[in-house]
Design an enzyme around this catalytic site. Structure first.
Site, short mmCIF file in Angstrom:
data_model
loop_
_atom_site.label_atom_id
_atom_site.label_comp_id
_atom_site.label_asym_id
_atom_site.label_seq_id
_atom_site.Cartn_x
_atom_site.Cartn_y
_atom_site.Cartn_z
N TYR A 1 -2.44 -1.08 8.90
CA TYR A 1 -1.26 -1.72 8.32
C TYR A 1 -0.40 -2.37 9.40
CZ TYR A 1 -2.53 1.74 4.78
OH TYR A 1 -3.22 2.52 3.89
N CYS B 1 -3.44 2.49 -5.58
CA CYS B 1 -2.56 2.08 -4.47
C CYS B 1 -1.87 0.75 -4.79
CB CYS B 1 -3.41 1.97 -3.20
SG CYS B 1 -2.51 1.48 -1.73
N HIS C 1 0.83 -1.19 0.00
CA HIS C 1 0.00 0.00 0.00
C HIS C 1 0.87 1.25 0.00
CE1 HIS C 1 -3.63 -2.23 1.37
NE2 HIS C 1 -2.73 -3.01 1.93
N LYS D 1 -8.45 1.13 -6.97
CA LYS D 1 -7.56 2.18 -6.49
C LYS D 1 -6.24 2.07 -7.23
CE LYS D 1 -9.41 1.95 -1.83
NZ LYS D 1 -9.32 2.82 -0.73
N HIS E 1 -2.45 -3.26 -3.63
CA HIS E 1 -3.84 -3.06 -3.19
C HIS E 1 -4.77 -2.93 -4.39
CE1 HIS E 1 -6.74 -0.50 -0.51
NE2 HIS E 1 -7.22 -1.69 -0.77
#
Length: 194
Positions: free
Chosen positions: A101, A186, A72, A184, A178
């Protein structure tokens, strides 16, 4: 033991969360449900997320099975420092019970623990129970919105080293961005560019 399911609350939920290596907040939310379903599936039970007599009978203190390492970015502007505590506060404001995380890599390449590795993360919906979440500070251009690979050379090395360590520790664990599980950008780089 009482039957528990999504929405259950109270002291009866905490032992379940302890057995599943989750944060013990007494709230049977989506992460608890996800962990229950993974547990049920791995023990040949109907994976409905409801903890009844058959699931209780199989529950024993567990050790998390890790099969994914998910990368991420913090989605913070480039060249700007953020700390684990700042991210923790952002996540608490979003309703999490801790930082989502497991590890955060600062711009100087130093690696900092977020959520304990023994506790299921809150970083990739549907994939938290069997994964490790690693985040690097950055991931956005200076406007704070446009996705951009802002990793410093130190972050790149630290990320490669941390992933290699966990792939050795958890044989067969695969590495993912991710973006593979959510719509996304990410972590703002393709995994092949790790």
């Amino acid at each position: 033991m009482q039957t528990l399911k999504l929405g259950s609350r109270g002291t009866d939920v905490k032992p379940l969360q302890k057995f599943l290596c989750l944060a013990e907040d007494g709230i049977f939310g989506e992460i608890t449900e996800e962990a229950v379903k993974v547990f049920q599936q791995s023990y040949g039970l109907i994976a409905d997320g409801v903890v009844g007599p058959k699931t209780w009978a199989k529950l024993v203190p567990c050790r998390r099975v890790i099969n994914k390492i998910i990368l991420h970015c913090a989605a913070t502007p480039e060249a700007k420092d953020y700390t684990v505590e700042q991210i923790r506060q952002m996540h608490l404001a979003r309703g999490f019970n801790d930082i989502g995380y497991h590890f955060v890599i600062y711009r100087d390449g130093s690696v900092h623990e977020g959520r304990p590795l023994s506790i299921i993360g809150a970083h990739t919906k549907g994939y938290n129970a069997n994964s490790i979440g690693i985040c690097y500070i950055g991931g956005c251009a200076s406007d704070g919105k446009t996705p951009k690979d802002t990793r410093t050379p130190e972050q790149r090395k630290a990320l490669r080293d941390l992933v290699a360590k966990f792939q050795k520790q958890y044989q067969g664990a695969t590495v993912h961005g991710h973006y593979e599980f959510a719509n996304k950008a990410c972590p703002s780089f393709k995994i092949c560019d790790l």
